[in-house]
Design an enzyme around this catalytic site. Sequence first.
Site, PDB file in Angstrom:
ATOM      1  N   SER A  95      -7.040   7.123  -0.550  1.00 35.44           N
ATOM      2  CA  SER A  95      -6.893   5.675  -0.567  1.00 35.44           C
ATOM      3  C   SER A  95      -7.906   5.156   0.446  1.00 35.44           C
ATOM      4  CB  SER A  95      -5.471   5.258  -0.161  1.00 35.44           C
ATOM      5  OG  SER A  95      -5.373   3.850  -0.044  1.00 35.44           O
ATOM      6  N   SER A  96      -8.900   4.438  -0.033  1.00 36.77           N
ATOM      7  CA  SER A  96     -10.003   4.028   0.829  1.00 36.77           C
ATOM      8  C   SER A  96      -9.551   3.049   1.907  1.00 36.77           C
ATOM      9  CB  SER A  96     -11.110   3.375  -0.011  1.00 36.77           C
ATOM     10  OG  SER A  96     -11.641   4.273  -0.944  1.00 36.77           O
ATOM     11  N   MET A  97     -10.378   2.911   2.917  1.00 37.98           N
ATOM     12  CA  MET A  97     -10.149   1.945   3.990  1.00 37.98           C
ATOM     13  C   MET A  97     -10.068   0.551   3.374  1.00 37.98           C
ATOM     14  SD  MET A  97     -12.609   1.792   7.304  1.00 37.98           S
ATOM     15  CE  MET A  97     -12.268   0.776   8.741  1.00 37.98           C
ATOM     16  N   PRO A  98      -8.962  -0.175   3.568  1.00 37.59           N
ATOM     17  CA  PRO A  98      -8.816  -1.476   2.894  1.00 37.59           C
ATOM     18  C   PRO A  98      -9.963  -2.451   3.135  1.00 37.59           C
ATOM     19  CG  PRO A  98      -6.693  -0.760   3.716  1.00 37.59           C
ATOM     20  CD  PRO A  98      -7.701   0.230   4.234  1.00 37.59           C
ATOM     21  N   ARG A 157       0.823  -1.219   0.000  1.00 34.65           N
ATOM     22  CA  ARG A 157       0.000   0.000   0.000  1.00 34.65           C
ATOM     23  C   ARG A 157       0.856   1.267   0.000  1.00 34.65           C
ATOM     24  NH1 ARG A 157      -4.328   2.275   4.529  1.00 34.65           N
ATOM     25  NH2 ARG A 157      -5.707   3.352   3.057  1.00 34.65           N
TER      26      ARG A 157
END
Length: 368
Positions: free
Chosen positions: A82-85, A30
């Site tokens: 970057s969205s919450m995984p 990430r």
Amino acid sequence: MASQQELVECLESKNALPGEWRHTVASVDRALFIPDVFEGGDFSVEPEAWAQMVYSDVPVVTQVNDGQETPEGAFRMSTSSSSMPSIMLEMLGLLEVRNGDTVLEIGTGTGYNAAWLSHRLGDHNVFSVEVDAAVAALARQNLKHAGFRPTVVVGDGRDGYSGGAPYQRIICTCTMREIPRTWLAQCPSGRIVTPWGSSFFSGSYATLDVVDGEAQGRFSGYPAFMWDRSHRAGSGRISELYHQEEGKKGTTDIAPQNAIQDAPAFFTSLIVTDAWYRWCDADDDSGEATLWIFSDDRKSWATVEYVPDAATYEVEQYGPRALWDEVRTAFLGWHELGKPERSRFGLSVDDDGQRVWLDEPHNVIGQP
């Protein structure tokens, strides 16, 4: 320092990492998709804190106010991230991609989700559209550094991307008010997953199965994604929207917090599509609060004052619209229908447009 393995372990501890995605999540770092400086993080100042956020199950905001210069103290609206995984994995679970599927992603962002799809399906099966040219350029760079080369194009996601069609899957990473029929043309038999809603309530996924160019599906989840840029809801600080105007006074016997719970707020969002609310607790220990409602055009507002154990609540409404009256009418309409849960509602999309229905497609309720 935190590592990708810690992110994997975090997701596993939450039971948020499906087996079919574990190898992908473990393999795609990430950190390659996160800038050195983001909202709340600066690698040069606190590298360990930076890494801790990157490798945690949290969203990372990478752009505010569409990348425009933002003066000190000005309202900062998140416009790329970057969205919450775990949320990314929830969406991919709804998407149910299969080996060999061709996927169109609406909203490239940092490129992290496109990298996951490329790792799983191959670069040649992944196409991504990003409205912001600067964001798209950074995403391409991030993807290249990570070893992936999906097709990333700049454009309005509502138009899809005909260059890779037909698709078996479309995944959208911004909140939509309506499903563009272009998507149905480019994914005539497959599945579409997108955050969906209107200004009053946008915390739903719409998961639609498309057959012969017509889509139908249900709502689920509690996503919080940024808006499709061409159809955003209103936003801002209350001090920027309320200027000590005096509105029409009244009372209501409906406790204001009841109108903004999940099921009634979802129903209200089908009727009151262009107004949004904010709940503000008093800054003492009184338990009191104010429900503010604003129209997207900033011309109308309403307040409902909550006091614990009260039988009625003070209302004030200003502007050409009586916003609390609109919300109250929708709330009572939800009661008249038997207070249905959101899971009972569905969405259909075809050449005639989109329709929201209760229990059965013929029982149309409204459309945002």
